[in-house]
Design an enzyme around this catalytic site. Structure first.
Site, PDB file in Angstrom:
ATOM      1  N   ASP A   2       6.993   6.551   1.330  1.00  0.00           N
ATOM      2  CA  ASP A   2       6.539   7.935   1.434  1.00  0.00           C
ATOM      3  C   ASP A   2       6.089   8.485   0.084  1.00  0.00           C
ATOM      4  O   ASP A   2       6.655   8.130  -0.947  1.00  0.00           O
ATOM      5  CB  ASP A   2       7.675   8.817   1.946  1.00  0.00           C
ATOM      6  CG  ASP A   2       7.782   8.784   3.456  1.00  0.00           C
ATOM      7  OD1 ASP A   2       7.264   7.835   4.060  1.00  0.00           O
ATOM      8  OD2 ASP A   2       8.403   9.703   4.018  1.00  0.00           O
ATOM      9  N   HIS A   5      11.055   5.206  -0.871  1.00  0.00           N
ATOM     10  CA  HIS A   5      10.165   5.902  -1.800  1.00  0.00           C
ATOM     11  C   HIS A   5      10.010   4.961  -2.983  1.00  0.00           C
ATOM     12  O   HIS A   5      10.964   4.334  -3.393  1.00  0.00           O
ATOM     13  CB  HIS A   5      10.771   7.226  -2.258  1.00  0.00           C
ATOM     14  CG  HIS A   5      11.004   8.201  -1.147  1.00  0.00           C
ATOM     15  ND1 HIS A   5      12.103   8.140  -0.319  1.00  0.00           N
ATOM     16  CD2 HIS A   5      10.267   9.242  -0.704  1.00  0.00           C
ATOM     17  CE1 HIS A   5      12.028   9.119   0.573  1.00  0.00           C
ATOM     18  NE2 HIS A   5      10.923   9.814   0.367  1.00  0.00           N
TER      19      HIS A   5
HETATM   20 ZN    ZN Z   1       7.781  12.971   1.545  1.00  0.00          ZN
END
Ligand code: ZN
Length: 235
Positions: A52, A199
């Site tokens: 993300d 992430h």
């Molecule tokens: Zn995000």
């Protein structure tokens, strides 16, 4: 006393309602409108790695290298504004054959946005992704996982599900996050059909970049293959 009692009951109800609304906006697998998906059916021994935010110029190539060396495909949920700001990194993701998802234009809290503003967040980001020459499916994942009412309603009108996740190591590990802890958590915990939220594209995500080769290797040793989000959802 009766009036005081009613006021007290009213306050309790209001607090319960506010708390319920908060839980609803955070719920991973429930929303009022449209479809929400968190995992594949697990019929095959595969997982979907998802990254993300971003892209960033500095750190995206590190992830791409690890994926290439592990011969693994992934899905990148990108922020439209960052796609435009870092076109080379975005194009490198596309050129490597990964799936590109839409993670809104500038990662706002969308809970109280108007339908028109929500729609612009989604459509402008789609356009930025298409401008890269990407012609695959564009799954959508809401920023912050927040959904509530307007966003799910707009998405349902657009015929698009909210793609969430079934494994969330960053949240689980929190301050305990190290490359070793992350690798162990994902490799030991993954189940067929999992959509794994990671992430990796910012300076703070060094542990994720360091862990990725070991995650891919460890999952392969357990017999897992890697597919995109659209593939794991049967698309
Ligand atoms: Zn995000």
């Amino acid at each position: 006393m009766r009036i005081l009692g009613r006021i007290l009951i009213g306050i309790v109800l209001l607090v319960a309602l506010a708390y319920g609304t908060l839980l609803l906006s955070r719920a991973r697998d429930f929303q009022l409108f449209g479809e929400i998906v968190t995992r594949g059916d697990g019929a095959e021994q595969v997982v979907a790695l998802t990254f993300d935010d971003g892209p960033t110029a500095a750190d995206t190539p590190v992830l791409l290298r690890a994926l290439e060396q592990g011969d693994a495909v992934a899905t990148f949920f990108l922020v439209g504004r960052d796609v435009v700001a870092n076109p080379e990194a975005a194009r490198a993701i596309v050129d490597a054959g990964h799936e590109v998802g839409n993670h809104s234009w500038d990662h706002p809290r969308m809970v109280f946005m108007s339908p028109a503003a929500v729609r612009a967040q989604i459509e402008d980001t789609d356009a930025a992704i298409r401008a890269l020459g990407y012609d695959g499916a564009i799954p959508f994942r809401p920023p912050f996982g927040k959904k509530l009412v307007v966003l799910p309603w707009v998405l349902s009108r657009m015929g698009r599900p909210s793609v969430m996740w079934s494994m969330e190591p960053d949240t689980y590990l929190g301050a305990e996050m190290t490359a070793e802890a992350l690798t162990e958590y994902v490799v030991e915990g993954a189940e067929a059909g999992d959509i794994i939220l990671l992430h990796g594209m910012f300076p703070a995500n060094a542990a994720t970049r360091e862990a990725l080769p070991g995650i891919i290797e460890g999952l392969r040793e357990r017999g897992f293959g890697f597919v995109t989000v659209s593939e794991i959802l049967g698309g």
